[in-house]
Design an enzyme around this catalytic site. Structure first.
Site, PDB file in Angstrom:
ATOM      1  N   TYR A   1      55.259  27.774 -50.460  1.00  0.00           N
ATOM      2  CA  TYR A   1      55.580  26.565 -49.698  1.00  0.00           C
ATOM      3  C   TYR A   1      55.240  25.289 -50.493  1.00  0.00           C
ATOM      4  O   TYR A   1      56.018  24.332 -50.521  1.00  0.00           O
ATOM      5  CB  TYR A   1      54.799  26.626 -48.383  1.00  0.00           C
ATOM      6  CG  TYR A   1      55.056  25.535 -47.382  1.00  0.00           C
ATOM      7  CD1 TYR A   1      56.178  25.566 -46.550  1.00  0.00           C
ATOM      8  CD2 TYR A   1      54.159  24.478 -47.218  1.00  0.00           C
ATOM      9  CE1 TYR A   1      56.392  24.570 -45.605  1.00  0.00           C
ATOM     10  CE2 TYR A   1      54.357  23.491 -46.273  1.00  0.00           C
ATOM     11  CZ  TYR A   1      55.483  23.545 -45.468  1.00  0.00           C
ATOM     12  OH  TYR A   1      55.683  22.556 -44.527  1.00  0.00           O
TER      13      TYR A   1
ATOM     14  N   LYS B   1      57.929  22.500 -51.549  1.00  0.00           N
ATOM     15  CA  LYS B   1      57.822  21.118 -51.080  1.00  0.00           C
ATOM     16  C   LYS B   1      57.663  20.138 -52.252  1.00  0.00           C
ATOM     17  O   LYS B   1      58.124  18.998 -52.173  1.00  0.00           O
ATOM     18  CB  LYS B   1      56.661  20.993 -50.084  1.00  0.00           C
ATOM     19  CG  LYS B   1      56.927  21.700 -48.744  1.00  0.00           C
ATOM     20  CD  LYS B   1      58.231  21.241 -48.092  1.00  0.00           C
ATOM     21  CE  LYS B   1      58.269  21.480 -46.594  1.00  0.00           C
ATOM     22  NZ  LYS B   1      59.563  21.095 -45.986  1.00  0.00           N
TER      23      LYS B   1
HETATM   24  P1  NAD Z   1      59.191  24.454 -36.643  1.00  0.00           P
HETATM   25  O1  NAD Z   1      58.979  25.862 -37.084  1.00  0.00           O
HETATM   26  O2  NAD Z   1      58.631  24.028 -35.331  1.00  0.00           O
HETATM   27  O3  NAD Z   1      60.765  24.115 -36.657  1.00  0.00           O
HETATM   28  C1  NAD Z   1      61.578  24.462 -37.743  1.00  0.00           C
HETATM   29  C2  NAD Z   1      62.996  24.638 -37.265  1.00  0.00           C
HETATM   30  O4  NAD Z   1      63.792  24.979 -38.414  1.00  0.00           O
HETATM   31  C3  NAD Z   1      63.166  25.799 -36.246  1.00  0.00           C
HETATM   32  O5  NAD Z   1      63.883  25.332 -35.116  1.00  0.00           O
HETATM   33  C4  NAD Z   1      63.943  26.849 -37.026  1.00  0.00           C
HETATM   34  O6  NAD Z   1      64.834  27.610 -36.208  1.00  0.00           O
HETATM   35  C5  NAD Z   1      64.701  25.992 -38.030  1.00  0.00           C
HETATM   36  N1  NAD Z   1      65.127  26.766 -39.204  1.00  0.00           N
HETATM   37  C6  NAD Z   1      64.398  27.651 -39.938  1.00  0.00           C
HETATM   38  N2  NAD Z   1      65.147  28.191 -40.902  1.00  0.00           N
HETATM   39  C7  NAD Z   1      66.386  27.626 -40.806  1.00  0.00           C
HETATM   40  C8  NAD Z   1      67.603  27.792 -41.516  1.00  0.00           C
HETATM   41  N3  NAD Z   1      67.711  28.675 -42.524  1.00  0.00           N
HETATM   42  N4  NAD Z   1      68.673  27.055 -41.142  1.00  0.00           N
HETATM   43  C9  NAD Z   1      68.576  26.194 -40.116  1.00  0.00           C
HETATM   44  N5  NAD Z   1      67.471  26.006 -39.379  1.00  0.00           N
HETATM   45  C10 NAD Z   1      66.375  26.723 -39.728  1.00  0.00           C
HETATM   46  O7  NAD Z   1      58.619  23.542 -37.834  1.00  0.00           O
HETATM   47  P2  NAD Z   1      58.154  22.004 -37.846  1.00  0.00           P
HETATM   48  O8  NAD Z   1      56.669  22.005 -37.858  1.00  0.00           O
HETATM   49  O9  NAD Z   1      58.886  21.181 -36.838  1.00  0.00           O
HETATM   50  O10 NAD Z   1      58.610  21.616 -39.334  1.00  0.00           O
HETATM   51  C11 NAD Z   1      59.768  20.858 -39.610  1.00  0.00           C
HETATM   52  C12 NAD Z   1      59.744  20.480 -41.086  1.00  0.00           C
HETATM   53  O11 NAD Z   1      58.568  19.726 -41.363  1.00  0.00           O
HETATM   54  C13 NAD Z   1      59.703  21.688 -42.035  1.00  0.00           C
HETATM   55  O12 NAD Z   1      60.450  21.402 -43.196  1.00  0.00           O
HETATM   56  C14 NAD Z   1      58.230  21.794 -42.361  1.00  0.00           C
HETATM   57  O13 NAD Z   1      58.033  22.468 -43.576  1.00  0.00           O
HETATM   58  C15 NAD Z   1      57.854  20.322 -42.428  1.00  0.00           C
HETATM   59  N6  NAD Z   1      56.438  20.040 -42.275  1.00  0.00           N
HETATM   60  C16 NAD Z   1      55.750  20.382 -41.146  1.00  0.00           C
HETATM   61  C17 NAD Z   1      54.399  20.077 -41.047  1.00  0.00           C
HETATM   62  C18 NAD Z   1      53.602  20.398 -39.823  1.00  0.00           C
HETATM   63  O14 NAD Z   1      52.382  20.192 -39.852  1.00  0.00           O
HETATM   64  N7  NAD Z   1      54.206  20.860 -38.727  1.00  0.00           N
HETATM   65  C19 NAD Z   1      53.752  19.430 -42.093  1.00  0.00           C
HETATM   66  C20 NAD Z   1      54.469  19.105 -43.241  1.00  0.00           C
HETATM   67  C21 NAD Z   1      55.814  19.401 -43.313  1.00  0.00           C
END
Ligand code: NAD
Length: 245
Positions: free
Chosen positions: A153, A157
């Site tokens: 990851y 990123k």
């Molecule tokens: P989440 O798991 O709640 O939501 C992710 C969504 O992406 C889900 O609805 C899933 O169905 C969809 N998804 C996964 N694979 C997919 C694909 N191949 N095609 C289309 N859709 C797909 O995650 P989140 O926490 O809302 O994270 C959203 C973004 O933010 C991600 O890129 C994550 O890496 C990033 N992020 C999150 C955090 C955190 O603390 N939550 C921190 C830094 C970065």
């Protein structure tokens, strides 16, 4: 007063829940029409229905070239334009180096890096012709500081940062801006999967002493999507409550 994103059309990937849903909601609140794209098409459709007539929900797998091409052409057909793309879809497959499988590594790299690249390539085809567009890639503080258990990851990123800057340089003279956001710990279904101990330990390292909420990322996306950020491209914004600065 005209809404910040009046007349703009946006796509947000991975927007059926979590940060993506908060982003889609904020963009609609600021006047945009939004295509909510997610692997889970039913959930995307339900999320769009809850946002009313300005949103549509579609199934899309960001790792598939055909699926991303259909996403972009469908969005342009529905709204007549594409002004904003948010590459937000993401997964985690955390494990130590001793336990991580090649499949865990490849799955994470493919969703984040291939998915973001396919989105940038397809959207920029349209935006370049329009001479206007804003692409926002969701990276992570994990890509800046590296987290144990996240060799896949963190690499993906950090890769998004390089991709953002390369695309920003290619597209700047076409009027297309490309920026990235590095969220810290945000309260979503992704982080609810962490053990309570790991969650609390991470929270304790945040200068603001709390996790962020999805709408605190969404506000920064709305800013980057809008003309308020008209002279910003290739930027990487940390939205982390001060963690990792
Ligand atoms: P989440 O798991 O709640 O939501 C992710 C969504 O992406 C889900 O609805 C899933 O169905 C969809 N998804 C996964 N694979 C997919 C694909 N191949 N095609 C289309 N859709 C797909 O995650 P989140 O926490 O809302 O994270 C959203 C973004 O933010 C991600 O890129 C994550 O890496 C990033 N992020 C999150 C955090 C955190 O603390 N939550 C921190 C830094 C970065």
């Amino acid at each position: 007063m005209t809404a910040l994103l009046e007349g703009r059309a946006a796509i947000v990937t991975g927007a059926a829940q979590g940060i993506g849903l908060a982003i889609a909601t904020a963009l609609v609140e600021h006047g945009a029409r939004v295509t909510i794209a997610d692997l889970d098409g039913d959930k995307a459709a339900a999320a769009a229905a809850a946002l009313g007539g300005a949103a549509r929900g579609v199934a899309c797998d960001v790792t598939s070239e055909e699926s991303v091409a259909a996403l972009v052409s469908g969005a342009v057909e529905a709204f007549g334009t594409l002004d904003v793309l948010v590459n937000n879809a993401g997964i985690t497959r955390d494990a130590s180096l001793r336990k991580m499988t090649l499949a865990d590594f490849q799955a994470v790299i493919t969703v984040h890096l291939q998915g973001t690249w396919l989105g940038i390539r397809a959207a920029s085809e349209v935006m370049r012709e329009q001479k206007r567009g804003s692409i926002i890639n969701i990276s992570s503080m994990s890509g800046k500081v590296g987290n144990p258990g996240q060799t896949n990851y963190s690499a993906a990123k950090a890769g998004i940062v390089g991709m953002t800057k390369a695309a920003a340089k290619e597209l700047a003279h076409h009027g297309v801006r490309v920026n990235a956001i590095q969220p810290g710990l945000i309260r979503t279904p992704m982080t609810e999967a962490m053990s309570p101990e790991a969650y609390a330990a991470t929270e304790a390292t945040i200068p603001m002493r709390r996790a962020g909420e999805p709408d605190e990322i969404a506000g920064v996306v709305a800013f980057l999507a809008s003309d308020l950020a008209s002279y910003m491209t290739g930027a990487v914004l940390e939205v982390s409550g001060g963690r990792g600065m």
